[in-house]
Design a protein around this motif. Sequence first.
Motif, PDB file in Angstrom:
ATOM      1  N   HIS A 153       0.849  -1.195   0.000  1.00  0.00           N
ATOM      2  CA  HIS A 153       0.000   0.000   0.000  1.00  0.00           C
ATOM      3  C   HIS A 153       0.883   1.243   0.000  1.00  0.00           C
ATOM      4  O   HIS A 153       1.915   1.282   0.666  1.00  0.00           O
ATOM      5  CB  HIS A 153      -0.907  -0.005   1.232  1.00  0.00           C
ATOM      6  N   PHE A 154       0.439   2.254  -0.754  1.00  0.00           N
ATOM      7  CA  PHE A 154       1.150   3.520  -0.855  1.00  0.00           C
ATOM      8  C   PHE A 154       0.189   4.654  -0.534  1.00  0.00           C
ATOM      9  O   PHE A 154      -1.032   4.510  -0.669  1.00  0.00           O
ATOM     10  CB  PHE A 154       1.690   3.726  -2.277  1.00  0.00           C
ATOM     11  N   ARG A 155       0.761   5.801  -0.133  1.00  0.00           N
ATOM     12  CA  ARG A 155      -0.056   6.989   0.074  1.00  0.00           C
ATOM     13  C   ARG A 155       0.800   8.233   0.029  1.00  0.00           C
ATOM     14  O   ARG A 155       2.022   8.160   0.178  1.00  0.00           O
ATOM     15  CB  ARG A 155      -0.848   6.913   1.372  1.00  0.00           C
ATOM     16  N   ILE A 156       0.133   9.329  -0.215  1.00  0.00           N
ATOM     17  CA  ILE A 156       0.748  10.637  -0.113  1.00  0.00           C
ATOM     18  C   ILE A 156      -0.230  11.517   0.651  1.00  0.00           C
ATOM     19  O   ILE A 156      -1.443  11.425   0.445  1.00  0.00           O
ATOM     20  CB  ILE A 156       1.099  11.237  -1.501  1.00  0.00           C
ATOM     21  N   ASP A 157       0.300  12.291   1.568  1.00  0.00           N
ATOM     22  CA  ASP A 157      -0.522  13.182   2.394  1.00  0.00           C
ATOM     23  C   ASP A 157      -0.026  14.602   2.213  1.00  0.00           C
ATOM     24  O   ASP A 157       1.177  14.844   2.095  1.00  0.00           O
ATOM     25  CB  ASP A 157      -0.395  12.803   3.875  1.00  0.00           C
ATOM     26  N   TRP A 158      -0.968  15.524   2.225  1.00  0.00           N
ATOM     27  CA  TRP A 158      -0.629  16.939   2.191  1.00  0.00           C
ATOM     28  C   TRP A 158      -1.231  17.588   3.427  1.00  0.00           C
ATOM     29  O   TRP A 158      -2.367  17.297   3.811  1.00  0.00           O
ATOM     30  CB  TRP A 158      -1.194  17.608   0.939  1.00  0.00           C
ATOM     31  N   THR A 159      -0.459  18.454   4.043  1.00  0.00           N
ATOM     32  CA  THR A 159      -0.996  19.181   5.188  1.00  0.00           C
ATOM     33  C   THR A 159      -1.956  20.242   4.680  1.00  0.00           C
ATOM     34  O   THR A 159      -1.941  20.618   3.507  1.00  0.00           O
ATOM     35  CB  THR A 159       0.133  19.858   5.989  1.00  0.00           C
TER      36      THR A 159
END
Length: 166
Positions: A153-159
Amino acid sequence: MTTRLLLHPMGAADAASVEVGEPPAGSLWAPGYPDDGDRAAARRFLATCADTGSPQPFGAYEIRRRSDGYAIGGAGFHGRPDSDGRVTIGYGLIRSVRGQGYASEALRALLVFARSQGVASVMGDADLDNIGSQRVMAAAGMRPAGVDDRLTHFRIDWTRTDRPDA
């Protein structure tokens, strides 16, 4: 749109054509398109349309080469962002065009779009043995977020301050 690709938003009629494997009038499909993954994505999109209406712009897109207009795969979101601003993405290309950077280009475009819409997090996954897809997500800035018995599983988060709606 990217330098080499057009991400064509699919409607229900487009998805129905992909599901049955018959191009609509005026559509150009590269040999091998749609594949089983494209048909599965079309069925998921049609089910979403039937349940809650079209999720566009957080729906399915046909990946077309700008150079010749041929559809070579699909990419998109698995639905609208949830209440926490998270979406899931997926993508796939016909075998004959893999390894040419098209998946990376399409994924980066989806991520730029998601971020511009105020999405907080994008998730995706790849089979454990699908190193190519894992590399595509990593190159686009997504980070490994866990492994189970069949998927990475992969993810990218932005504040909040990273997003235009902040």
